[in-house]
Enzyme design. Structure first.
Site, PDB file in Angstrom:
ATOM      1  N   GLU A 187       0.843  -1.197   0.000  1.00  0.00           N
ATOM      2  CA  GLU A 187       0.000   0.000   0.000  1.00  0.00           C
ATOM      3  C   GLU A 187       0.879   1.249   0.000  1.00  0.00           C
ATOM      4  O   GLU A 187       1.817   1.357   0.790  1.00  0.00           O
ATOM      5  CB  GLU A 187      -0.917   0.001   1.228  1.00  0.00           C
ATOM      6  CG  GLU A 187      -1.609   1.314   1.540  1.00  0.00           C
ATOM      7  CD  GLU A 187      -2.435   1.859   0.383  1.00  0.00           C
ATOM      8  OE1 GLU A 187      -2.403   3.085   0.157  1.00  0.00           O
ATOM      9  OE2 GLU A 187      -3.115   1.050  -0.308  1.00  0.00           O
ATOM     10  N   ALA A 188       0.557   2.200  -0.891  1.00  0.00           N
ATOM     11  CA  ALA A 188       1.367   3.408  -1.026  1.00  0.00           C
ATOM     12  C   ALA A 188       1.197   4.365   0.149  1.00  0.00           C
ATOM     13  O   ALA A 188       2.109   5.120   0.476  1.00  0.00           O
ATOM     14  CB  ALA A 188       1.022   4.119  -2.333  1.00  0.00           C
ATOM     15  N   VAL A 210      -4.364   5.454   1.576  1.00  0.00           N
ATOM     16  CA  VAL A 210      -4.294   5.051   2.975  1.00  0.00           C
ATOM     17  C   VAL A 210      -4.722   3.592   3.022  1.00  0.00           C
ATOM     18  O   VAL A 210      -5.412   3.112   2.125  1.00  0.00           O
ATOM     19  CB  VAL A 210      -5.225   5.945   3.838  1.00  0.00           C
ATOM     20  CG1 VAL A 210      -6.681   5.809   3.394  1.00  0.00           C
ATOM     21  CG2 VAL A 210      -5.088   5.639   5.321  1.00  0.00           C
ATOM     22  N   THR A 252     -10.178   4.016  -0.798  1.00  0.00           N
ATOM     23  CA  THR A 252     -11.288   4.949  -0.866  1.00  0.00           C
ATOM     24  C   THR A 252     -12.406   4.578   0.098  1.00  0.00           C
ATOM     25  O   THR A 252     -13.246   5.413   0.437  1.00  0.00           O
ATOM     26  CB  THR A 252     -11.809   5.047  -2.310  1.00  0.00           C
ATOM     27  OG1 THR A 252     -10.711   5.395  -3.165  1.00  0.00           O
ATOM     28  CG2 THR A 252     -12.880   6.114  -2.458  1.00  0.00           C
ATOM     29  N   ASN A 281     -14.854   7.544   1.589  1.00  0.00           N
ATOM     30  CA  ASN A 281     -16.165   7.704   0.951  1.00  0.00           C
ATOM     31  C   ASN A 281     -17.255   8.104   1.950  1.00  0.00           C
ATOM     32  O   ASN A 281     -16.989   8.315   3.131  1.00  0.00           O
ATOM     33  CB  ASN A 281     -16.542   6.432   0.172  1.00  0.00           C
ATOM     34  CG  ASN A 281     -16.756   5.220   1.065  1.00  0.00           C
ATOM     35  OD1 ASN A 281     -16.989   5.334   2.265  1.00  0.00           O
ATOM     36  ND2 ASN A 281     -16.678   4.041   0.492  1.00  0.00           N
ATOM     37  N   PHE A 282     -18.490   8.169   1.449  1.00  0.00           N
ATOM     38  CA  PHE A 282     -19.604   8.650   2.259  1.00  0.00           C
ATOM     39  C   PHE A 282     -20.388   7.499   2.899  1.00  0.00           C
ATOM     40  O   PHE A 282     -21.509   7.681   3.341  1.00  0.00           O
ATOM     41  CB  PHE A 282     -20.513   9.530   1.406  1.00  0.00           C
ATOM     42  CG  PHE A 282     -19.886  10.861   1.074  1.00  0.00           C
ATOM     43  CD1 PHE A 282     -20.439  12.036   1.561  1.00  0.00           C
ATOM     44  CD2 PHE A 282     -18.742  10.948   0.308  1.00  0.00           C
ATOM     45  CE1 PHE A 282     -19.862  13.270   1.269  1.00  0.00           C
ATOM     46  CE2 PHE A 282     -18.150  12.160   0.015  1.00  0.00           C
ATOM     47  CZ  PHE A 282     -18.708  13.324   0.497  1.00  0.00           C
ATOM     48  N   TRP A 306     -17.781  10.469  -8.017  1.00  0.00           N
ATOM     49  CA  TRP A 306     -16.661   9.690  -7.474  1.00  0.00           C
ATOM     50  C   TRP A 306     -16.817   8.179  -7.677  1.00  0.00           C
ATOM     51  O   TRP A 306     -16.424   7.397  -6.816  1.00  0.00           O
ATOM     52  CB  TRP A 306     -16.459   9.997  -5.984  1.00  0.00           C
ATOM     53  CG  TRP A 306     -16.326  11.450  -5.687  1.00  0.00           C
ATOM     54  CD1 TRP A 306     -15.358  12.295  -6.121  1.00  0.00           C
ATOM     55  CD2 TRP A 306     -17.191  12.258  -4.874  1.00  0.00           C
ATOM     56  NE1 TRP A 306     -15.562  13.565  -5.644  1.00  0.00           N
ATOM     57  CE2 TRP A 306     -16.693  13.563  -4.880  1.00  0.00           C
ATOM     58  CE3 TRP A 306     -18.350  11.992  -4.151  1.00  0.00           C
ATOM     59  CZ2 TRP A 306     -17.298  14.619  -4.186  1.00  0.00           C
ATOM     60  CZ3 TRP A 306     -18.960  13.031  -3.467  1.00  0.00           C
ATOM     61  CH2 TRP A 306     -18.433  14.318  -3.481  1.00  0.00           C
ATOM     62  N   HIS A 307     -17.370   7.782  -8.822  1.00  0.00           N
ATOM     63  CA  HIS A 307     -17.589   6.355  -9.070  1.00  0.00           C
ATOM     64  C   HIS A 307     -16.971   5.901 -10.396  1.00  0.00           C
ATOM     65  O   HIS A 307     -17.676   5.365 -11.247  1.00  0.00           O
ATOM     66  CB  HIS A 307     -19.094   6.041  -9.085  1.00  0.00           C
ATOM     67  CG  HIS A 307     -19.790   6.304  -7.787  1.00  0.00           C
ATOM     68  ND1 HIS A 307     -21.150   6.551  -7.708  1.00  0.00           N
ATOM     69  CD2 HIS A 307     -19.329   6.361  -6.518  1.00  0.00           C
ATOM     70  CE1 HIS A 307     -21.490   6.748  -6.447  1.00  0.00           C
ATOM     71  NE2 HIS A 307     -20.396   6.638  -5.704  1.00  0.00           N
ATOM     72  N   ALA A 353     -12.748  -2.037  -9.100  1.00  0.00           N
ATOM     73  CA  ALA A 353     -13.852  -1.461  -9.872  1.00  0.00           C
ATOM     74  C   ALA A 353     -13.551  -1.341 -11.356  1.00  0.00           C
ATOM     75  O   ALA A 353     -14.466  -1.232 -12.176  1.00  0.00           O
ATOM     76  CB  ALA A 353     -14.213  -0.085  -9.317  1.00  0.00           C
ATOM     77  N   HIS A 388     -24.350   3.418  -5.845  1.00  0.00           N
ATOM     78  CA  HIS A 388     -23.013   3.718  -5.334  1.00  0.00           C
ATOM     79  C   HIS A 388     -22.224   2.414  -5.413  1.00  0.00           C
ATOM     80  O   HIS A 388     -22.746   1.341  -5.090  1.00  0.00           O
ATOM     81  CB  HIS A 388     -23.101   4.221  -3.897  1.00  0.00           C
ATOM     82  CG  HIS A 388     -23.854   5.512  -3.767  1.00  0.00           C
ATOM     83  ND1 HIS A 388     -23.252   6.709  -3.504  1.00  0.00           N
ATOM     84  CD2 HIS A 388     -25.182   5.785  -3.908  1.00  0.00           C
ATOM     85  CE1 HIS A 388     -24.164   7.672  -3.472  1.00  0.00           C
ATOM     86  NE2 HIS A 388     -25.345   7.129  -3.715  1.00  0.00           N
TER      87      HIS A 388
END
Length: 612
Positions: free
Chosen positions: A43-44, A95, A99, A103-104, A545-546, A581, A591
């Site tokens: 993971e970056a 992180v 995402t 996200n929401f 954002w999808h 995705a 979503h």
């Protein structure tokens, strides 16, 4: 367990997963259930599991605070002619958790027909019935009480909800003050309340289920749900703050093979080998970027970037699809309170903090959950719908793409109805283009297009200096081509949708808290109304954002139409898969978070089957 760089490089890894995000950690957790294999995740970004986020990730009501922060890759699109030449920010998680940490927390699924369309393209095993077990496997759904169901309209169907998965999903504990009017207003407009939006049809009005642990009132995301509970496994190894530069592709016995990855950690660079497979779970932006940096992609793109061509596939980075969104702003009753008040008032914010940390209550537990998915028939007249159908049929005929033919079915009144436009209402000003006036209160009606014809691309940049090659440090060129070419029909649908937004705002009982529409302002006369809506959509559309589709499954056309097969294996190279995705050949009306987890669950199961 977390590893230092030197130890990680020496591990005998059966699988290397690039990207410890939404899909990557889910795949890692499932593969490491087999104690006979070693799984490595690179993971970056950093881990925020130790609380260094200060609650910006974990506290539900603080959604959005991490956008633009160190946890965000902070990507940006090229200027888009279809939306007035604007460039849009495209946040993506940098992180552990990806995402899903930014996200929401929306948790819903597309329509049965969305996934069946993937199967109709020739992707065996990717229809609704095939994916439902993996949707359920990913979650533990916490049922609302009878009182909650009655008071908040929080319905559900046991058959479609998981009971033992890593992610916690739930109807939130309490809702904002406008929610009590939402269902009744939409019912008045002909949108029936859905018995369960997760059951294969999300048409109608319903409450968004969220990825929240109801016992702790914290965000449930891939790092906390899939990784943290199994972090002690001796065969699961995670390296954070490390950047994969490219996949190692080598020729063996006349075939290209993925043998590992090149990694940078601080000032060091090393090759890390794999025994079985490399799995790209870097998302719709960076999975195609890494394929191109590894020599897999369009010849003209690779040569312009100074990358040696190993596998020429013109589909990599193409087929980019995104949901598009507008935000209509209303002035509302001054007695109503919203998240804006807390963000702009130190005293209110301190009170919200006290309530949350003392008893897991208060504003930080409230999320925007008033949702409706409306089919085109609720938005457009029969004449308008028929004209859109003719336009869609012409598009499919011109492109010759089965994908476009399937997309056109949304305009056919004889086909199964799907929700073409999503609406969400919440108090507060959600627009980055409208400036709030002091002392006034606002509400926002978001409108999102679900099935876009707009098709874009993501590619590594060309280099002017022939002695230099493109690298992972060169941000990819993101060109969604919003409302361009065939996507002009998307603008027409979004403009028509603004009429529905107007009707929603003028329908009781929601209308009683709305004083007037302020952005866009009401047209002076009905004759100019459609022109106002078209200008508004063109000048103020943003991303939802999808992004999906840039490493799509090729179906029956194989490498002529896609990047991976229906086992998610990259065409032309052994030992390399993409699981995120980007493999979605067509956008879904939802979503995408829940679908990404289902893809990860299914992808991991296929890997275990293939190596059993």
């Amino acid at each position: 367990m977390f590893q230092d760089f030197e130890t990680f490089c020496q591990l005998p890894l059966h699988y290397i997963i690039v990207g410890g995000g939404t899909a990557g950690l889910a795949v890692a957790a499932r593969l490491s259930e087999d104690p006979e294999v070693n799984v490595g995740v690179i993971e970056a970004g950093p881990s925020a599991l130790n609380g260094e986020d200060g609650g910006a990730i974990t506290v539900p009501g603080r959604y959005g605070e991490t956008i633009g922060s160190k946890y965000d890759w902070q990507f940006e699109t090229t200027p888009q002619p279809g939306i007035g030449g604007r460039s849009l920010k495209w946040p993506r998680g940098r992180v552990l958790g990806g995402t899903s940490a930014l996200n929401f927390m929306a948790w819903n699924r597309g329509h049965r027909e969305d996934y069946d369309a993937w199967a109709r393209l020739g992707n065996k095993g990717w229809g609704w019935d095939d994916l439902l077990p993996y949707f359920r496997r990913s979650e533990t759904f916490h049922q609302p009480s009878a009182a909650h169901q009655q008071y908040y309209h929080s319905s559900y169907d046991d058959e479609f909800n998981g009971t033992s998965g890593p992610l916690h999903t739930t109807h939130i504990k309490q809702y904002g003050p406008a929610h009590q009017y939402w269902h009744t207003a939409l019912n008045e407009l002909g949108a029936a309340s859905s018995p369960d939006s997760l059951a294969g049809s999300n048409c109608g009005v319903w409450n968004m289920v969220c990825t929240i642990n109801p016992h702790r009132q914290e965000r449930s995301y891939s790092a906390s749900a899939y990784y943290a509970p199994v972090a002690g496994r001796r065969n699961l190894h995670v390296l954070t703050n490390a950047t994969v530069l490219n996949v190692l592709i080598e020729m063996t016995n006349g075939e290209w093979n993925a043998t590992g990855v090149r990694v940078r950690y601080g000032d060091e660079e090393k090759d890390i080998k794999t025994i079985r497979e490399v799995i790209l779970s870097a998302g719709s932006i960076q999975s195609p970027q890494l394929l191109e940096l590894s020599g897999i992609g369009q010849r003209k793109v690779l040569e312009a970037a100074g990358i040696d061509v190993k596998i020429d596939n013109s589909n990599i980075g193409e087929n980019l699809q995104d949901h598009m969104m507008t935000a209509t702003i209303f002035e509302v009753s001054p007695t109503l309170s919203s998240r804006d008040d807390i963000l702009n008032d130190t005293i209110l914010r301190e009170a919200a903090d006290r309530a949350y940390y003392a008893s897991q209550t208060g504003p930080w537990t409230v999320l925007p959950c008033s949702v409706a998915y409306c089919p085109l028939a609720q938005v457009a007249s029969s004449t308008e719908q028929a004209q859109l159908q003719i336009t869609a049929q012409n598009i499919a005929q011109e492109t010759g793409r089965l994908q476009d033919e399937l997309l056109g079915e949304q305009f056919d009144s004889t086909k199964k109805v799907r929700g073409q436009l999503e609406y969400i209402f919440d108090l507060g000003n959600w627009s980055t283009y409208f400036k709030s006036e002091p002392g006034k209160k606002y509400g926002t009606l978001l409108q999102m297009l679900q099935y876009p014809f707009s098709r874009g691309s993501i590619h590594i940049p060309a280099q002017q200096d022939p002695s230099r090659k493109s690298s992972v440090d060169d941000k990819p060129i993101i060109d969604p081509r919003y409302y361009q070419g065939p996507g002009e029909i998307d603008r027409d649908v979004m403009a028509l949708g603004q009429r529905m937004a107007k009707r929603i705002s003028q329908t009781e009982p929601l209308a009683k808290i709305i004083q007037k529409r302020v952005f866009p302002p009401l047209p002076e006369d009905l004759a100019s109304e459609q022109s106002v809506y078209e200008d508004f959509v063109s000048n103020y559309t943003v991303t939802d954002w999808h992004p999906v589709g840039t490493c799509a499954m090729g179906g029956r056309e194989g490498a002529k139409a896609g990047v991976v097969d229906d086992r998610l294996r990259v065409y032309g190279v052994r030992g390399l898969r993409v699981i995120d995705a980007s493999i979605m050949p067509l956008q879904v009306g939802a979503h995408i978070q829940a679908t990404v987890y289902a893809i990860a669950e299914k992808g991991a199961a296929m890997i275990r089957e293939d190596w059993s």
